[in-house]
Write a protein that holds these residues in place. Structure first.
Motif, short mmCIF file in Angstrom:
data_model
loop_
_atom_site.label_atom_id
_atom_site.label_comp_id
_atom_site.label_asym_id
_atom_site.label_seq_id
_atom_site.Cartn_x
_atom_site.Cartn_y
_atom_site.Cartn_z
N LEU A 1 0.82 -1.20 0.00
CA LEU A 1 0.00 0.00 0.00
C LEU A 1 0.86 1.26 0.00
CD1 LEU A 1 -2.87 -0.93 2.49
CD2 LEU A 1 -3.05 -0.62 0.02
N THR A 2 1.93 1.24 0.78
CA THR A 2 2.81 2.41 0.87
C THR A 2 3.45 2.71 -0.48
OG1 THR A 2 3.29 2.04 3.20
CG2 THR A 2 4.89 3.33 1.96
N ILE A 3 3.99 1.69 -1.13
CA ILE A 3 4.64 1.91 -2.42
C ILE A 3 3.62 2.35 -3.46
CG2 ILE A 3 5.86 0.75 -4.31
CD1 ILE A 3 7.29 -0.93 -2.21
N ALA A 4 2.43 1.74 -3.44
CA ALA A 4 1.39 2.12 -4.41
C ALA A 4 0.99 3.59 -4.24
CB ALA A 4 0.18 1.21 -4.26
N VAL A 5 0.78 4.01 -2.99
CA VAL A 5 0.37 5.39 -2.73
C VAL A 5 1.49 6.37 -3.11
CG1 VAL A 5 -0.16 7.05 -0.89
CG2 VAL A 5 -1.31 4.84 -0.95
N GLU A 6 2.71 6.05 -2.73
CA GLU A 6 3.81 6.98 -3.00
C GLU A 6 4.10 7.08 -4.50
OE1 GLU A 6 6.97 7.80 -0.71
OE2 GLU A 6 6.07 7.30 1.22
N LEU A 7 3.97 5.98 -5.22
CA LEU A 7 4.18 6.05 -6.68
C LEU A 7 3.04 6.80 -7.35
CD1 LEU A 7 5.58 2.50 -7.56
CD2 LEU A 7 6.82 4.66 -7.38
N ALA B 1 0.88 6.76 6.53
CA ALA B 1 0.80 6.54 7.97
C ALA B 1 -0.63 6.18 8.38
CB ALA B 1 1.27 7.78 8.73
N ALA B 2 -1.61 6.88 7.81
CA ALA B 2 -3.01 6.58 8.11
C ALA B 2 -3.38 5.17 7.64
CB ALA B 2 -3.91 7.62 7.45
N LEU B 3 -2.95 4.82 6.43
CA LEU B 3 -3.22 3.48 5.92
C LEU B 3 -2.52 2.42 6.76
CD1 LEU B 3 -2.99 4.00 2.04
CD2 LEU B 3 -5.02 3.33 3.34
N GLY B 4 -1.26 2.69 7.11
CA GLY B 4 -0.50 1.74 7.91
C GLY B 4 -1.12 1.50 9.27
N LEU B 5 -1.62 2.57 9.90
CA LEU B 5 -2.27 2.43 11.20
C LEU B 5 -3.55 1.61 11.07
CD1 LEU B 5 -2.41 3.15 14.19
CD2 LEU B 5 -3.58 5.27 13.55
N ALA B 6 -4.33 1.88 10.02
CA ALA B 6 -5.57 1.14 9.82
C ALA B 6 -5.30 -0.36 9.61
CB ALA B 6 -6.33 1.71 8.63
N VAL B 7 -4.29 -0.66 8.81
CA VAL B 7 -3.94 -2.07 8.55
C VAL B 7 -3.46 -2.74 9.84
CG1 VAL B 7 -2.30 -3.58 7.36
CG2 VAL B 7 -3.40 -1.71 6.12
N ALA B 8 -2.61 -2.04 10.61
CA ALA B 8 -2.09 -2.61 11.84
C ALA B 8 -3.20 -2.90 12.84
CB ALA B 8 -1.07 -1.65 12.45
N LEU B 9 -4.13 -1.95 13.01
CA LEU B 9 -5.23 -2.14 13.95
C LEU B 9 -6.14 -3.29 13.50
CD1 LEU B 9 -6.17 1.56 14.79
CD2 LEU B 9 -4.87 -0.06 16.20
N TYR B 10 -6.32 -3.41 12.20
CA TYR B 10 -7.15 -4.51 11.67
C TYR B 10 -6.55 -5.86 12.03
CZ TYR B 10 -9.16 -7.80 8.32
OH TYR B 10 -9.75 -8.88 7.76
N PHE B 11 -5.24 -6.01 11.81
CA PHE B 11 -4.62 -7.31 12.07
C PHE B 11 -4.44 -7.55 13.58
CE2 PHE B 11 -3.44 -7.03 7.59
CZ PHE B 11 -3.63 -8.33 7.18
#
Length: 301
Positions: free
Chosen positions: A195-201, A288-298
């Protein structure tokens, strides 16, 4: 629209300010984190479906947090230490066991129904033996020496089948293995990375960073920073738990932003510093927002 010029001195000051904030946060967080949740030990028990069992963790510590060793002097009060406490007879059964390695009964016994589990979630002993009492057989099953390494440690205990044997009080082995739960963390890491690479690209194309060298710089930088971020955060979650993870998450994301900003300012010479700063800031806020959402989900799984 022409990019607003940003002086090199201003960027240096901004980076210094952000790094100072990171260092201050690292200095403050360990002090405040101690007020959060305490470690836990959860043990699933199998082998006697449909029966009522009693289980505990034997400890070498005579006093540990609110827990204390059961002795001849205080066993008369056993059975009344709390609303979820076991009966006095159960304490007597566990107390009759004398461990050759010096592990002792504490004032904490759990009731387990059939193939269930129990969780010592407040000041569990660091080193212990798991013990299960089966009233219908008048037997105690005791494991080998175990240690709580993760903040939230999980174990599986299997009571051996002793059907047909005399039901006199005796000690039998309890087979316990530790459950290392890293599958979710590994999957969450790869999801966050993609997700991070996709968003940054995607943002890079919008900000007109389209050269092969620029794309490679973004991909490689994110692989490195996300790898370090997830390594540190994974260790924090394993050793200190979810609350400390949540406290350190913005701190580590801020550090990632500073590192990426420095790398991009050096690599993207053909673009203005203001544009590079804006791209890096927006990209890191979104990821960071996406990463936090993914982390909380798992974490919730």
């Amino acid at each position: 629209m022409r990019d607003e010029p940003v002086s090199e001195r201003s960027l240096r000051r901004l980076c210094a300010l952000l790094l100072t904030a990171v260092l201050i946060a690292f200095a403050i967080v360990p002090v405040s984190a101690d007020v959060g949740p305490k470690p836990s030990v959860t043990v699933s028990v199998e082998g006697r479906p449909g029966e009522t069992l009693y289980a505990t963790l034997l400890s070498k510590d005579e006093v540990y947090g609110p827990w204390f060793r059961i002795t001849e002097e205080n066993i008369d009060g056993a059975g009344g230490y709390g609303p979820l406490d076991a009966d006095h007879e159960v304490y007597e059964a566990f107390f009759s066991y004398r461990d050759p390695d010096g592990y002792m009964l504490m004032n904490q016994i759990f009731k387990v129904e059939g193939n269930g589990s129990f969780s010592w979630s407040y000041y569990p002993p660091k080193e212990f033996k798991a013990a299960v009492y089966v009233p219908s057989e008048n037997r105690i099953f005791v494991s080998g020496e175990l240690e709580r390494e993760a903040f939230d440690s999980f174990f599986s205990a299997v009571i051996p089948d002793l059907s047909g044997k005399e039901a006199e009080l005796q000690v039998q082995p309890l087979y316990v293995t530790e459950d290392i739960r890293t599958g979710n963390q590994i999957l969450a890491f790869f999801v966050r990375m993609l997700l991070t690479i996709a968003v940054e690209l995607g943002l890079a194309l919008l900000f007109k960073y389209r050269k092969k060298r620029e794309i490679l710089t973004i991909v490689i930088t994110n692989i490195v920073t996300q790898g370090l971020l997830n390594l540190v955060m994974g260790l924090l979650d394993y050793t200190s738990g979810g609350l400390v993870w949540l406290i350190f998450f913005p701190v580590m994301e801020l550090l990632v932003f500073v590192i990426e900003l420095i790398v991009y300012l050096i690599a993207f010479k053909g673009h203005s510093k203001g544009k590079t700063f804006g791209y890096t800031l927006l990209a890191n806020l979104l990821t960071a927002a996406l990463g936090l959402a993914v982390a909380l989900y798992f974490m919730a799984r």
